[in-house]
Design a protein around this motif. Structure first.
Motif, PDB file in Angstrom:
ATOM      1  N   THR A   9      51.174  31.813  42.503  1.00 33.46           N
ATOM      2  CA  THR A   9      49.950  32.612  42.520  1.00 33.46           C
ATOM      3  C   THR A   9      49.154  32.470  43.818  1.00 33.46           C
ATOM      4  N   ASP A  10      49.683  31.738  44.797  1.00 33.15           N
ATOM      5  CA  ASP A  10      48.963  31.567  46.064  1.00 33.15           C
ATOM      6  C   ASP A  10      48.927  32.838  46.910  1.00 33.15           C
ATOM      7  N   CYS A  11      49.839  33.749  46.662  1.00 31.57           N
ATOM      8  CA  CYS A  11      49.945  34.941  47.513  1.00 31.57           C
ATOM      9  C   CYS A  11      48.893  35.988  47.130  1.00 31.57           C
ATOM     10  N   PRO A  12      48.670  36.998  47.983  1.00 29.21           N
ATOM     11  CA  PRO A  12      47.705  38.056  47.674  1.00 29.21           C
ATOM     12  C   PRO A  12      48.073  38.810  46.399  1.00 29.21           C
ATOM     13  N   GLY A  45      46.508  36.352  31.483  1.00 27.32           N
ATOM     14  CA  GLY A  45      45.511  36.908  32.374  1.00 27.32           C
ATOM     15  C   GLY A  45      44.155  36.272  32.129  1.00 27.32           C
ATOM     16  N   LEU A  46      43.376  36.114  33.193  1.00 32.98           N
ATOM     17  CA  LEU A  46      42.068  35.452  33.084  1.00 32.98           C
ATOM     18  C   LEU A  46      41.183  36.074  32.004  1.00 32.98           C
ATOM     19  N   ASP A 102      45.800  40.685  38.848  1.00 28.56           N
ATOM     20  CA  ASP A 102      44.367  40.550  38.598  1.00 28.56           C
ATOM     21  C   ASP A 102      43.916  39.095  38.474  1.00 28.56           C
ATOM     22  N   GLY A 103      44.867  38.168  38.358  1.00 28.16           N
ATOM     23  CA  GLY A 103      44.529  36.749  38.333  1.00 28.16           C
ATOM     24  C   GLY A 103      44.840  36.078  37.016  1.00 28.16           C
TER      25      GLY A 103
END
Length: 213
Positions: free
Chosen positions: A52-55, A115-116, A37-38
């Motif tokens: 974290t660059d990947c989908p 998590g954000l 989720d970011g």
């Protein structure tokens, strides 16, 4: 689960708001979903390894595999304790504590992400304080080290609040560019002076030898 053959699954570190523990498969799946989720804004990269660059789906899978690899590759001379951070019954991030030849050096290092949706609430400071207590009070560490990019004020702020002192600068390559990192160092005596979070540890006696302590 009954952690007969891997007693680290019985380790619990608790603060007033958080519980940190090695995730079983169900909790690990939740942790991977938080990563998917970011964990940072898309126009920044706070990590020297840009995992974290990947989908999103690949990011979640990478976290799942990485945590399992820390269990598979564990030895008392080279270990990485990768803990799920639980707040109000929900996984919110990951806090790592790592060491090589700990029995000789007495030195640990840390790494983490949130998590954000859970950032900006002091959780990052509290979860780092939790593993510092494990390291110093539980395992008898003498030093904890960390590092953060010089343009990452949140991470640097966590270290400052917990008593770390600057320990020089270093450089790293990130996405083909040169970035600067601030090294940080926390000696045992200074940790004791800056302790401000109540922490309890459960289940350490059953796995203490696994840390080379």
């Amino acid at each position: 689960m009954k952690p007969q053959h891997w007693p680290l699954y019985g380790l619990r570190i608790r603060t007033p708001r958080l519980e940190l523990r090695l995730p079983d498969l169900e909790l690990l799946d939740d942790l991977a979903s938080v990563a998917a989720d970011g964990v940072h804004a898309p126009d920044t990269m706070p990590f020297t390894v840009p995992w974290t660059d990947c989908p999103p789906a690949e990011r979640g899978r990478a976290v799942f595999q990485h945590v399992l690899s820390t269990v598979a590759n564990w030895s008392d001379r080279d270990w990485a304790l990768s803990l799920a951070v639980v707040h109000e019954g929900r996984v919110v991030g990951r806090q790592d504590l790592m060491a090589r030849d700990f029995a000789v050096t007495g030195e640990v290092s840390t790494g983490s992400w949130l998590g954000l949706a859970h950032q900006g609430r002091g959780i990052g400071t509290e979860m780092r304080a939790a593993v510092l207590h494990l390291a110093f009070a539980g395992l008898g560490a003498g030093v904890a080290v960390s590092s953060a990019m010089t343009d990452n004020p949140r991470s640097l702020g966590v270290s400052r609040r917990l008593g770390y002192l600057p320990d020089g600068l270093t450089v790293a390559a990130l996405r083909g560019d040169r970035v600067r990192l601030q090294r940080l160092r926390l000696e045992r005596a200074r940790w004791e002076e800056h302790r401000a979070v109540e922490v309890t540890v459960e289940g350490l006696d059953g796995c203490r030898a696994m840390f080379g302590a």
